[in-house]
Design an enzyme around this catalytic site. Structure first.
Site, PDB file in Angstrom:
ATOM      1  N   CYS A 128       0.818  -1.258  -0.193  1.00  0.00           N
ATOM      2  CA  CYS A 128      -0.024  -0.093   0.048  1.00  0.00           C
ATOM      3  C   CYS A 128       0.942   1.051  -0.003  1.00  0.00           C
ATOM      4  O   CYS A 128       0.144   2.443  -0.209  1.00  0.00           O
ATOM      5  CB  CYS A 128      -0.918   0.140   0.929  1.00  0.00           C
ATOM      6  SG  CYS A 128      -2.290  -1.290   1.047  1.00  0.00           S
ATOM      7  N   GLY A 277      11.870  -4.950   1.781  1.00  0.00           N
ATOM      8  CA  GLY A 277      11.136  -5.215   2.991  1.00  0.00           C
ATOM      9  C   GLY A 277      10.014  -3.836   2.939  1.00  0.00           C
ATOM     10  O   GLY A 277      10.238  -2.931   2.362  1.00  0.00           O
ATOM     11  N   GLU A 279       7.507  -2.333   6.205  1.00  0.00           N
ATOM     12  CA  GLU A 279       7.642  -2.294   7.729  1.00  0.00           C
ATOM     13  C   GLU A 279       6.338  -2.341   8.445  1.00  0.00           C
ATOM     14  O   GLU A 279       5.971  -1.765   9.287  1.00  0.00           O
ATOM     15  CB  GLU A 279       8.175  -0.858   8.259  1.00  0.00           C
ATOM     16  CG  GLU A 279       7.499   0.268   7.800  1.00  0.00           C
ATOM     17  CD  GLU A 279       8.026   0.986   6.289  1.00  0.00           C
ATOM     18  OE1 GLU A 279       7.793   2.239   5.976  1.00  0.00           O
ATOM     19  OE2 GLU A 279       8.703   0.160   5.480  1.00  0.00           O
ATOM     20  N   HIS A 303      16.494  -2.678   9.066  1.00  0.00           N
ATOM     21  CA  HIS A 303      15.901  -1.515   8.843  1.00  0.00           C
ATOM     22  C   HIS A 303      14.268  -1.459   9.034  1.00  0.00           C
ATOM     23  O   HIS A 303      13.745  -0.508   9.495  1.00  0.00           O
ATOM     24  CB  HIS A 303      16.257  -1.464   7.425  1.00  0.00           C
ATOM     25  CG  HIS A 303      15.561   0.061   6.744  1.00  0.00           C
ATOM     26  ND1 HIS A 303      16.331   0.991   6.707  1.00  0.00           N
ATOM     27  CD2 HIS A 303      14.342   0.364   6.012  1.00  0.00           C
ATOM     28  CE1 HIS A 303      15.512   2.028   6.183  1.00  0.00           C
ATOM     29  NE2 HIS A 303      14.375   1.497   5.852  1.00  0.00           N
ATOM     30  N   GLU A 304      13.831  -2.785   8.694  1.00  0.00           N
ATOM     31  CA  GLU A 304      12.310  -2.668   9.040  1.00  0.00           C
ATOM     32  C   GLU A 304      11.823  -2.566  10.586  1.00  0.00           C
ATOM     33  O   GLU A 304      10.967  -1.894  10.676  1.00  0.00           O
ATOM     34  CB  GLU A 304      11.650  -3.985   8.226  1.00  0.00           C
ATOM     35  CG  GLU A 304      12.022  -4.212   6.946  1.00  0.00           C
ATOM     36  CD  GLU A 304      11.843  -2.682   6.158  1.00  0.00           C
ATOM     37  OE1 GLU A 304      10.991  -2.151   6.102  1.00  0.00           O
ATOM     38  OE2 GLU A 304      12.680  -2.647   5.154  1.00  0.00           O
ATOM     39  N   HIS A 307      11.900   0.932  11.738  1.00  0.00           N
ATOM     40  CA  HIS A 307      10.849   1.893  11.536  1.00  0.00           C
ATOM     41  C   HIS A 307       9.613   1.617  12.551  1.00  0.00           C
ATOM     42  O   HIS A 307       8.688   2.248  12.715  1.00  0.00           O
ATOM     43  CB  HIS A 307      10.031   1.285  10.259  1.00  0.00           C
ATOM     44  CG  HIS A 307      10.385   1.912   8.917  1.00  0.00           C
ATOM     45  ND1 HIS A 307      10.305   3.219   8.497  1.00  0.00           N
ATOM     46  CD2 HIS A 307      11.161   1.410   7.789  1.00  0.00           C
ATOM     47  CE1 HIS A 307      10.665   3.529   7.545  1.00  0.00           C
ATOM     48  NE2 HIS A 307      11.373   2.248   7.042  1.00  0.00           N
ATOM     49  N   GLU A 326      12.370   7.789   6.462  1.00  0.00           N
ATOM     50  CA  GLU A 326      13.618   6.931   5.966  1.00  0.00           C
ATOM     51  C   GLU A 326      14.841   7.287   6.417  1.00  0.00           C
ATOM     52  O   GLU A 326      15.659   6.366   6.550  1.00  0.00           O
ATOM     53  CB  GLU A 326      13.558   6.663   4.375  1.00  0.00           C
ATOM     54  CG  GLU A 326      11.985   6.239   3.780  1.00  0.00           C
ATOM     55  CD  GLU A 326      12.279   4.582   4.423  1.00  0.00           C
ATOM     56  OE1 GLU A 326      13.098   3.933   5.081  1.00  0.00           O
ATOM     57  OE2 GLU A 326      11.068   3.932   4.189  1.00  0.00           O
ATOM     58  N   ASP A 383       5.938   7.412  -6.584  1.00  0.00           N
ATOM     59  CA  ASP A 383       6.656   6.205  -7.023  1.00  0.00           C
ATOM     60  C   ASP A 383       7.656   6.639  -8.126  1.00  0.00           C
ATOM     61  O   ASP A 383       8.632   5.820  -8.136  1.00  0.00           O
ATOM     62  CB  ASP A 383       5.649   4.884  -7.636  1.00  0.00           C
ATOM     63  CG  ASP A 383       4.872   4.418  -6.415  1.00  0.00           C
ATOM     64  OD1 ASP A 383       5.143   4.319  -5.381  1.00  0.00           O
ATOM     65  OD2 ASP A 383       3.822   3.738  -6.709  1.00  0.00           O
ATOM     66  N   TYR A 391      16.562   8.692   2.027  1.00  0.00           N
ATOM     67  CA  TYR A 391      17.028   7.359   2.937  1.00  0.00           C
ATOM     68  C   TYR A 391      18.987   8.077   3.176  1.00  0.00           C
ATOM     69  O   TYR A 391      18.850   8.352   4.570  1.00  0.00           O
ATOM     70  CB  TYR A 391      17.411   6.279   2.222  1.00  0.00           C
ATOM     71  CG  TYR A 391      16.269   5.490   1.991  1.00  0.00           C
ATOM     72  CD1 TYR A 391      15.754   4.221   2.820  1.00  0.00           C
ATOM     73  CD2 TYR A 391      15.324   5.794   0.942  1.00  0.00           C
ATOM     74  CE1 TYR A 391      14.562   3.634   2.575  1.00  0.00           C
ATOM     75  CE2 TYR A 391      14.106   5.198   0.696  1.00  0.00           C
ATOM     76  CZ  TYR A 391      13.973   3.936   1.369  1.00  0.00           C
ATOM     77  OH  TYR A 391      12.694   3.444   1.233  1.00  0.00           O
TER      78      TYR A 391
END
Length: 609
Positions: A128, A277, A279, A303-304, A307, A326, A383, A391
């Site tokens: 999503c 991944g 999160e 990393h996830e 989050h 990020e 996107d 990041y």
């Protein structure tokens, strides 16, 4: 009316959604979900009320008390935002929407059995982020609005469901479950079950997530199970890769405060998953390419996990402030990796990120707006401008503050920041105000405006300075003189070292040099996609056709954007036959990609062909 987000029809004057109760009937034969959603607002509202939708069919909207129909309109679709659903309310604080999704839903990928690991059952999953929740259910699809939800998924009984929410029960369907669903008649049919979930903590809509398939699981810690298709080799490999997850959770708590989400489960998806991944709280989604057999894939998990504090607990108000998610998470990830795996590994991560930042700043040389941390995305599909800038430039900004004030002081600041804003959505100005209030005079020591609103890489950004980083970069720089790394120099290398080496090889490289390197180290055959793709990108750039079969195979095996973007970009930047090759491969591979990945490659090809 004032909008709160350039990517949403949500209006500031209208009440926020507090809770959504969803009933979802998943029809695998048509790739459609027939559904109803009961919406509860924070206060009654009179007049038009706006929700975001994309490719949804709205069958009706009902007052749940009187059962009367409520007037609504659905606008013509905007190419980025989708269609605005406008409902006329008369002091209503709740309403029921009956709707169906479309097979073209941008969040959903329906996989046929041959597209899965086991090859025996269908599979469906959601993705999503950034603005795709609106293609699963009508919502105020902006991170500025945090919701709680419950969900009942009616699915074939041979399958099971997982969700980024607490699992309540698996049970036989009941007639009342299907209240007002567009096609209620098969709800209680034989061979169906209901999986029921509850999300009791407020989350932005982009964190709504579920997956349905023939799933198994392995316990790897007191708070963690690994889920995947019920294939022993996949489950066992994933469980071994992520065996150290609990240690990372404990380090995260030590650094950033209590873990607020109870569970930290992991779902390894089929190869088409478009990200490394995602999160989703309580149920992180992962690409199978992070299962490498040497535990290095756990760094994606770090990393996830990070989050859970920065992104899920404190969220950017909209995508123009994406770095707040990020950049903070990349910083937090490297602190966790440093604590668990050591300074040298964290330094390698930072070095790879530095190269990625340089590459994406170059990518946006014709539109420097997207090299800013805080940027203007009006009329922009998020996107299309996804990159390493939020990041890695975000990480560099926070690392710069840490160097200025010292790690102990910055650690205390981070804990206070997280405790102050948890379960809130904020913008860059809110962060900067908090920073200046809690570290007085910081604006006189660091150019905060240059960092957040300036283009490119600020002069006080910091290239890594570790021994191993400098050694690998030095070896890469010697390659142009025909001096490749020796066996004893690479004996202990894993994927990160090879990726850093390949990314730092100077241009141009002769095809013969690349063939010699591969003959010695078999990089094109690597089971690690980080290494394989870094090598294949080099092969394309020097026109080494020897490896184009491997390029084609890779593009058809996996759908992760991190691999698709550089390979397709390298192909369309080359000669005409490379462009034709890219177009042909995409036409054959397209159906195996998630809709988000399809859009990424479409954009690359349309810009260059």
């Amino acid at each position: 009316m004032a909008a709160v987000d350039p990517h949403s029809f949500t209006e500031a004057s209208q009440p926020r959604t507090k809770h959504v109760s969803l009933s979802l009937y998943l029809d695998f034969s048509t790739s459609i979900i027939h559904a109803s959603g009961l919406f509860l607002l924070e206060r009654p509202h009179r007049g038009p009320f706006s929700l975001d939708t994309r490719s949804l069919t709205i069958h009706g909207i009902i007052d749940p008390t009187s059962r009367a129909s409520l007037p609504f309109t659905l606008s013509s679709p905007d190419p980025i935002k989708g269609s605005k659903l406008s409902i006329t309310l008369s002091d209503h604080s709740s309403f029921l929407i009956i709707y169906s999704t479309s097979p073209s839903s941008s969040a959903l990928q329906w996989l046929l059995p041959p597209q899965t690991f086991a090859k025996s059952h269908p599979f469906v999953y959601t993705q999503c982020q950034a603005i795709h929740a609106r293609s699963v259910f009508p919502c105020q699809d902006t991170p500025a609005v945090r919701i709680r939800y419950s969900a009942r998924l009616n699915i074939p009984s041979e399958l099971s469901a997982v969700m980024a929410a607490r699992h309540v029960q698996r049970r036989s369907p009941e007639k009342d479950d299907a209240l007002d669903v567009a096609t209620p008649s098969p709800w209680c049919a034989e061979g169906r079950v209901v999986e029921e979930f509850e999300m009791e903590q407020s989350v932005p809509p982009y964190l709504f997530a579920f997956a349905v398939g023939a799933l198994g699981n392995r316990e790897v810690g007191p708070r963690t199970r690994v889920y995947a298709e019920d294939v022993a080799s996949v489950l066992d490999s994933a469980a071994a890769e992520f065996a150290g997850t609990e240690e990372m959770i404990r380090e995260g708590e030590r650094l950033f405060g209590p873990y607020e989400w109870e569970r930290f489960d992991l779902l390894v998806l089929p190869p088409s998953f478009p990200y490394g991944g995602m999160e989703n709280p309580r149920m992180v989604f992962l690409t199978p390419t992070v299962v490498k057999g040497d535990a290095t894939g756990a760094q994606v998990v770090a990393h996830e996990l990070a989050h859970s504090w920065t992104g899920n607990l404190i969220t950017n108000k909209n995508n123009e402030h994406f770095w707040l998610n990020e950049g903070f998470t990349t910083y937090a990830e490297r602190r966790i990796v440093e604590a668990v795996q050591g300074e040298q590994i964290a330094a390698l991560n930072t070095g790879i990120g530095w190269r990625g930042l340089i590459g994406d700043v170059e990518r946006f040389e014709d539109n420097l707006e997207f090299t800013k941390l805080k940027n203007n995305q009006e009329g922009i599909d998020p996107d299309d401008v996804y990159s390493q800038v939020p990041y890695e430039k975000g990480f560099q900004f926070l690392w710069r503050i840490e160097r200025q004030v010292g790690r102990p002081a910055f650690d205390e600041f981070l804990k206070k920041y997280i405790a102050t804003f948890k379960f809130q959505s904020i913008d860059t100005e809110t962060f900067l105000d908090f920073l200046k209030a809690n570290i007085p005079g910081i604006e006189n020591q660091i150019d905060l405006v240059r960092w957040t609103e300036g283009t490119g890489i600020p002069p006080d950004a910091y290239e890594p300075d570790s021994t191993i980083y400098k050694q690998i970069v030095s070896l890469a720089n010697e390659f142009i003189n025909g001096r490749m790394a020796k066996e004893d120099e690479v004996a202990d290398w894993h994927s990160q070292e090879w990726e850093l080496y390949l990314e730092n090889l100077p241009e141009p490289i002769e095809a013969s040099q690349l063939v010699d390197l591969d003959s010695r180290y078999k990089l094109a055959e690597s089971k690690d996609y980080e290494v394989k793709v870094a090598f294949l990108k080099r092969a394309i750039s020097c026109g080494c056709k020897t490896y184009y079969n491997e390029v084609e195979k890779t593009l058809k095996e996996v759908g992760r954007g991190k691999y698709l973007r550089p390979l397709y970009t390298a192909l369309v930047s080359g000669k005409e036959d490379d462009k034709v090759f890219a177009k042909t491969v995409f036409s054959e591979a397209r159906e195996g990609y998630h809709p988000i990945a399809q859009g990424v490659v479409d954009a690359i090809l349309s810009k260059n062909l």
